[in-house]
Design a protein around this motif. Sequence first.
Motif, mmCIF file in Angstrom:
data_model
loop_
_atom_site.group_PDB
_atom_site.id
_atom_site.type_symbol
_atom_site.label_atom_id
_atom_site.label_comp_id
_atom_site.label_asym_id
_atom_site.label_seq_id
_atom_site.Cartn_x
_atom_site.Cartn_y
_atom_site.Cartn_z
ATOM 1 N N ALA A 62 -3.885 11.052 10.384
ATOM 2 C CA ALA A 62 -3.872 10.646 8.973
ATOM 3 C C ALA A 62 -2.951 9.451 8.749
ATOM 4 O O ALA A 62 -3.300 8.524 8.005
ATOM 5 N N GLU A 63 -1.799 9.467 9.399
ATOM 6 C CA GLU A 63 -0.878 8.339 9.261
ATOM 7 C C GLU A 63 -1.502 7.062 9.814
ATOM 8 O O GLU A 63 -1.369 5.987 9.238
ATOM 9 N N GLN A 64 -2.205 7.182 10.939
ATOM 10 C CA GLN A 64 -2.858 6.019 11.541
ATOM 11 C C GLN A 64 -3.963 5.484 10.632
ATOM 12 O O GLN A 64 -4.096 4.279 10.452
ATOM 13 N N VAL A 65 -4.738 6.384 10.038
ATOM 14 C CA VAL A 65 -5.790 5.959 9.105
ATOM 15 C C VAL A 65 -5.167 5.194 7.943
ATOM 16 O O VAL A 65 -5.662 4.132 7.549
ATOM 17 N N TYR A 66 -4.065 5.696 7.406
ATOM 18 C CA TYR A 66 -3.434 5.017 6.281
ATOM 19 C C TYR A 66 -2.873 3.657 6.701
ATOM 20 O O TYR A 66 -2.967 2.684 5.957
ATOM 21 N N ARG A 67 -2.311 3.578 7.918
ATOM 22 C CA ARG A 67 -1.794 2.284 8.386
ATOM 23 C C ARG A 67 -2.916 1.252 8.521
ATOM 24 O O ARG A 67 -2.757 0.092 8.171
ATOM 25 N N VAL A 68 -4.057 1.707 9.016
ATOM 26 C CA VAL A 68 -5.166 0.780 9.248
ATOM 27 C C VAL A 68 -5.922 0.455 7.962
ATOM 28 O O VAL A 68 -6.274 -0.689 7.708
ATOM 29 N N PHE A 69 -6.148 1.475 7.123
ATOM 30 C CA PHE A 69 -6.989 1.294 5.945
ATOM 31 C C PHE A 69 -6.231 1.384 4.623
ATOM 32 O O PHE A 69 -6.846 1.448 3.568
ATOM 33 N N GLY A 70 -4.911 1.384 4.683
ATOM 34 C CA GLY A 70 -4.102 1.552 3.475
ATOM 35 C C GLY A 70 -4.437 0.574 2.372
ATOM 36 O O GLY A 70 -4.472 0.948 1.193
ATOM 37 N N ASP A 71 -4.714 -0.683 2.723
ATOM 38 C CA ASP A 71 -5.029 -1.659 1.681
ATOM 39 C C ASP A 71 -6.336 -1.312 0.971
ATOM 40 O O ASP A 71 -6.436 -1.409 -0.249
ATOM 41 N N GLN A 72 -7.340 -0.828 1.713
ATOM 42 C CA GLN A 72 -8.593 -0.429 1.073
ATOM 43 C C GLN A 72 -8.427 0.862 0.270
ATOM 44 O O GLN A 72 -9.033 1.015 -0.786
ATOM 45 N N LEU A 73 -7.610 1.780 0.780
ATOM 46 C CA LEU A 73 -7.413 3.044 0.074
ATOM 47 C C LEU A 73 -6.677 2.858 -1.250
ATOM 48 O O LEU A 73 -6.807 3.673 -2.153
ATOM 49 N N ALA A 74 -5.921 1.768 -1.370
ATOM 50 C CA ALA A 74 -5.160 1.506 -2.591
ATOM 51 C C ALA A 74 -5.999 0.829 -3.675
ATOM 52 O O ALA A 74 -5.560 0.730 -4.812
ATOM 53 N N THR A 75 -7.206 0.382 -3.339
ATOM 54 C CA THR A 75 -8.066 -0.259 -4.340
ATOM 55 C C THR A 75 -8.655 0.803 -5.261
ATOM 56 O O THR A 75 -8.653 2.001 -4.932
ATOM 57 N N PRO A 76 -9.174 0.403 -6.431
ATOM 58 C CA PRO A 76 -9.827 1.399 -7.304
ATOM 59 C C PRO A 76 -10.937 2.174 -6.590
ATOM 60 O O PRO A 76 -11.040 3.396 -6.750
ATOM 61 N N ASP A 77 -11.747 1.492 -5.786
ATOM 62 C CA ASP A 77 -12.791 2.198 -5.027
ATOM 63 C C ASP A 77 -12.190 3.148 -4.001
ATOM 64 O O ASP A 77 -12.700 4.245 -3.778
ATOM 65 N N GLY A 78 -11.105 2.741 -3.371
ATOM 66 C CA GLY A 78 -10.439 3.599 -2.398
ATOM 67 C C GLY A 78 -9.857 4.847 -3.041
ATOM 68 O O GLY A 78 -9.932 5.942 -2.474
ATOM 69 N N VAL A 79 -9.279 4.690 -4.222
ATOM 70 C CA VAL A 79 -8.735 5.845 -4.947
ATOM 71 C C VAL A 79 -9.875 6.790 -5.328
ATOM 72 O O VAL A 79 -9.779 8.009 -5.152
ATOM 73 N N ARG A 80 -10.985 6.227 -5.836
ATOM 74 C CA ARG A 80 -12.138 7.066 -6.187
ATOM 75 C C ARG A 80 -12.663 7.795 -4.947
ATOM 76 O O ARG A 80 -13.016 8.972 -5.014
ATOM 77 N N ALA A 81 -12.717 7.117 -3.819
ATOM 78 C CA ALA A 81 -13.200 7.745 -2.589
ATOM 79 C C ALA A 81 -12.295 8.902 -2.178
ATOM 80 O O ALA A 81 -12.782 9.972 -1.793
ATOM 81 N N GLN A 82 -10.991 8.690 -2.281
ATOM 82 C CA GLN A 82 -10.068 9.773 -1.927
ATOM 83 C C GLN A 82 -10.233 10.967 -2.860
ATOM 84 O O GLN A 82 -10.233 12.119 -2.415
#
Length: 143
Positions: free
Chosen positions: A90-110
């Motif tokens: 999970a930490e590795q996923v956040y390091r790699v994709f953290g910028d996408q996860l922080a977008t509005p679409d990334g938040v909705r996906a989470q």
Amino acid sequence: MTTAQELADQRHRDHMRTLLAQAAEQFGFDLAREPVFGWRDRTIGAPAHSPHGDLWVRVTTEFPAWAYGRVWTGNTDATALTGVPRPEVAEQVYRVFGDQLATPDGVRAQLFVIARLLLRIERGDDPAVAPLLHQRARELLGR
């Protein structure tokens, strides 16, 4: 009073714990914490110490005739992840994709994934993760 289903589930979990301990012993690993059961108790895993460093030990068991189809791809899929100790995925996923996860679409996906996991918990999957999912949803919603 314990039902037959509860007794069968406990026996299965005990069997899985035995298999995990045997696997760790066979490879010379020392289990570091209590094991965690996977989806519908199909797998069991735990962090371990080995002569080569810390790692994650995972065991699965099922009758081959029953272990097929799209709901059984998790063990095969997990082997594709190399070079990442399992507790750190999970930490590795956040390091790699953290910028996408922080977008509005990334938040909705989470939030979508959290909602699906909570629905699975309502249907009998691992209830221990529910507080973590609720906490993450509150963080995402800014509450």
